[in-house]
Design an enzyme around this catalytic site. Structure first.
Site, short mmCIF file in Angstrom:
data_model
loop_
_atom_site.label_atom_id
_atom_site.label_comp_id
_atom_site.label_asym_id
_atom_site.label_seq_id
_atom_site.Cartn_x
_atom_site.Cartn_y
_atom_site.Cartn_z
N HIS A 109 0.69 -1.25 0.04
CA HIS A 109 -0.13 0.00 0.19
C HIS A 109 0.73 1.18 -0.04
O HIS A 109 2.04 1.45 0.64
CB HIS A 109 -0.84 0.04 1.17
CG HIS A 109 -0.23 -0.03 2.68
ND1 HIS A 109 0.59 -0.91 3.25
CD2 HIS A 109 -0.10 1.19 3.35
CE1 HIS A 109 1.19 -0.69 4.31
NE2 HIS A 109 0.70 0.62 4.39
N ASP A 111 0.57 5.00 1.76
CA ASP A 111 -0.34 5.55 3.21
C ASP A 111 -1.53 6.20 2.68
O ASP A 111 -1.17 7.24 1.55
CB ASP A 111 0.58 6.02 3.99
CG ASP A 111 1.63 5.10 4.79
OD1 ASP A 111 1.26 3.99 5.04
OD2 ASP A 111 2.76 5.50 5.25
N HIS A 269 4.66 0.10 0.20
CA HIS A 269 5.39 -0.59 1.42
C HIS A 269 4.38 -1.80 1.77
O HIS A 269 3.47 -1.82 1.88
CB HIS A 269 6.06 0.32 2.39
CG HIS A 269 4.94 1.12 3.05
ND1 HIS A 269 4.48 2.10 2.50
CD2 HIS A 269 4.69 0.94 4.50
CE1 HIS A 269 3.71 2.78 3.29
NE2 HIS A 269 3.81 2.22 4.36
N ARG A 284 5.90 7.06 13.65
CA ARG A 284 5.79 7.51 12.04
C ARG A 284 5.26 8.74 12.25
O ARG A 284 4.23 9.27 12.91
CB ARG A 284 4.79 6.50 11.26
CG ARG A 284 4.87 6.80 9.99
CD ARG A 284 4.06 6.34 9.02
NE ARG A 284 2.55 6.41 9.24
CZ ARG A 284 1.54 5.62 9.08
NH1 ARG A 284 1.71 4.46 8.60
NH2 ARG A 284 0.31 6.13 9.20
#
Length: 293
Positions: A109, A111, A269, A284
């Site tokens: 995907h 993000d 990723h 993150r």
């Protein structure tokens, strides 16, 4: 702000990890980069060149993590994952045996493509990880587009796809909660092939959040009903599967205080969930992006 140094700066050294994307950085202190214009310019240039950057042994503060991400742009929260209470926008991706089922990550995907303006990129830190397992894979979606057959490139030119948080994170929620999530974050529609605003490169821009092609049902594409329903979904599934091709990938093994910095516009990723019952705790900082075109 630019800091003054008594000693001359050292250029950040980057060693490529694969033929397409990924570089590990050396001779760099991310806390210094967060507050130095010249060092940040080097980092930004390397990110454009390599698409995802990795660096180990960076015991920097959460404040410096956030400050570094803010050099790229404003930060965004996540509607499902929580943020550090003292640093809004620093999302806590803490995985243990009590993690909710909808918090899976093991799908290729980009993000938050369910946003109208998906993130520019992210800076991810390993706080605690398993002794083995828990790697993350990144994929070069410029290379994935370039490798498509010419007839497929022609076929997908101008197509758009719908991206949904309701159909992904929301799928494990009760119906009422799922509907509320959809009301707050309506499905977004993006081009199947987007253009990188900095390099002009074409990017294959469909991933696990894409539910269907929105403008496939035209006289050029559809003769009978099965051309539309199975035909469109088979094409989308074929495109989404391109991220799983090893030739377009780089894989990173995490250690505590290692970082990954990636361009979310041109990569996907996949967080490999092969470490149970060990714990994996990541933080993150996601950076607000612009509308794909």
């Amino acid at each position: 702000m630019t800091l003054m140094h008594d000693a001359p700066r050292t250029a950040i050294r980057a060693e490529r990890l694969t033929a397409h994307l990924g570089a590990e950085l050396f001779d760099v202190d991310l806390a210094a980069v967060a507050h130095d214009d010249e060092l940040f310019a080097q980092l930004r240039g390397l990110l454009t060149e390599h698409k995802v950057l990795f660096v180990r042994d960076q015991p920097i503060s959460r404040a410096d993590h956030v400050a570094l991400a803010r050099r790229f742009g404003e930060l965004e929260d996540h509607p499902v994952a929580s943020s550090d209470p003292d640093h809004p926008g620093l999302v806590q991706i803490y995985k243990d045996l009590d993690s909710p089922a909808e918090h899976y990550e093991n799908a290729f995907h980009c993000d938050a493509t369910w946003r109208e303006c998906p993130p520019f990129g992210s800076i991810l830190r390993c706080v605690e990880g398993p002794a083995v397992g828990g790697d993350t894979i990144w994929v070069d979606m410029v290379a994935a587009y370039n490798a498509l057959p010419a007839d497929v490139k022609t076929r997908i030119e101008g197509l758009t796809a719908r991206h949904s948080i309701e159909a992904s994170f929301g799928a494990a929620m009760p119906a009422e909660k799922r509907a509320g999530l959809h009301a707050l974050y309506p499905d977004a529609e993006h081009p199947v092939v987007r253009t990188h605003p900095d390099t002009g490169e074409k990017i294959l821009f469909v991933n696990a959040f894409a539910t269907h092609l929105t403008n496939f049902h035209t006289p050029d594409n559809v003769r009978f009903g099965y051309d539309y329903a199975p035909g469109a979904s088979e094409l989308l599934n074929y495109l989404v599967r391109q991220a799983s091709v090893p030739e377009f990938q780089v894989r990173w093994r995490w250690t505590p205080n290692s970082f990954a910095i990636w361009d979310n516009r041109c990569t996907q990723h996949y967080a490999v969930q092969d470490y149970w019952p060990a714990v994996r705790r990541m933080e993150r900082a996601g950076i607000v992006g612009d509308r794909p075109y």
